[in-house]
Design a protein around this motif. Structure first.
Motif: not given
Length: 266
Positions: A66, A97, A112
């Motif tokens: 992330e 992504v 993602d």
């Protein structure tokens, strides 16, 4: 070792493993992220590569970390044994992504991103396989190797020819009469020269034509065998006068005789 002590050890190991599993699934360490090349629209719960795709294909991203900077850069190129030619790509060069953590990598929950691309190539293609291509995906922020590559075969899209629109048959209309052309349709032929043997046309008389009013109605034909002098022309008239006188004399004689006869009778 007693049975009770052995059971306690097994239970402790099991609890340790269970406590570690969620931590690994939440944020696995190492080279995070997986990419898959699939036929366009062929989506299932098990991500896997498909070595033969059409001219339109999908790329899927799974299990990336992330972060706002987690953005992939995508590049396509022709790959051996395809030699020569140029590759044209229709699709974005960059895809974000990093919207969630790397948990669930390799599953539908860990997806993602999914992006569609359409490829076309020039050059000599394999008669059965088509063109061999390679996609390179660079994603910064991964721990370890942040570049992923995949190779696959594809074929150019078939060019669909447009279906011709049927032309409606025109309604029958009276054909307008053709206007005479201002120019002669045929080249006039040269006048045929007059032959030397042709007799010339008679020349018109220069004298004015005689009208009915000018034609004489009384013509003195004269007597046959006599001259046209004025004295012989009077003989017919004299003969008529003589005849008339003789008739008158005869009439007078007849009347006198009747008168004398009447007197004698009285």
């Amino acid at each position: 070792m007693s049975f009770v002590r052995a059971s306690a050890i097994v239970a402790g190991v099991t609890l340790a493993g269970l406590s570690a599993a969620p931590a690994f699934a939440t944020d696995p360490a190492g080279n995070n992220g997986t990419v898959k090349v699939i036929q366009h629209g062929n989506i299932d719960d098990v991500p896997e590569n498909q070595p033969h795709v059409g001219c339109t294909l999908d790329i899927e991203w799974y299990g990336f970390d992330e972060g706002e900077e987690i953005e992939s850069t995508i590049g396509f190129e022709l790959h051996s044994p395809t030699d020569g030619g140029e590759l044209t790509v229709d699709g974005p060069e960059k895809v974000f992504v990093g919207g969630d953590s790397a948990s669930g990598a390799g599953t539908e929950d860990g997806l993602d991103a999914r992006q569609t691309y359409t490829l076309s190539a020039t050059g000599l293609a394999h008669p059965k396989q088509g063109f061999h291509a390679k996609v390179t995906i660079h994603t910064p922020g991964s721990i370890g190797n942040d570049t992923k590559t995949k190779v696959f075969w594809f074929k150019n899209c078939a060019v669909e020819e447009p279906t011709p629109t049927p032309t409606p048959s025109p309604s029958e209309e009276p054909t307008p009469s053709e206007e005479p052309s201002e120019e002669p349709s045929e080249t006039p032929t040269e006048a045929t020269p007059v032959s030397d043997e042709t007799e010339p046309a008679e020349e018109e008389s220069s004298e004015a034509p005689v009208t009915d009013s000018e034609v004489p109605t009384n013509i003195d034909a004269g007597l046959a065998g006599e001259s046209d002098s004025a004295v012989p022309a009077m003989w017919p008239l004299l003969a008529m006068l003589a005849g008339a006188a003789a008739a008158g004399t005869a009439l007078v004689v007849v009347l006198r005789r009747r008168a004398a006869a009447l007197v004698n009778k009285d």
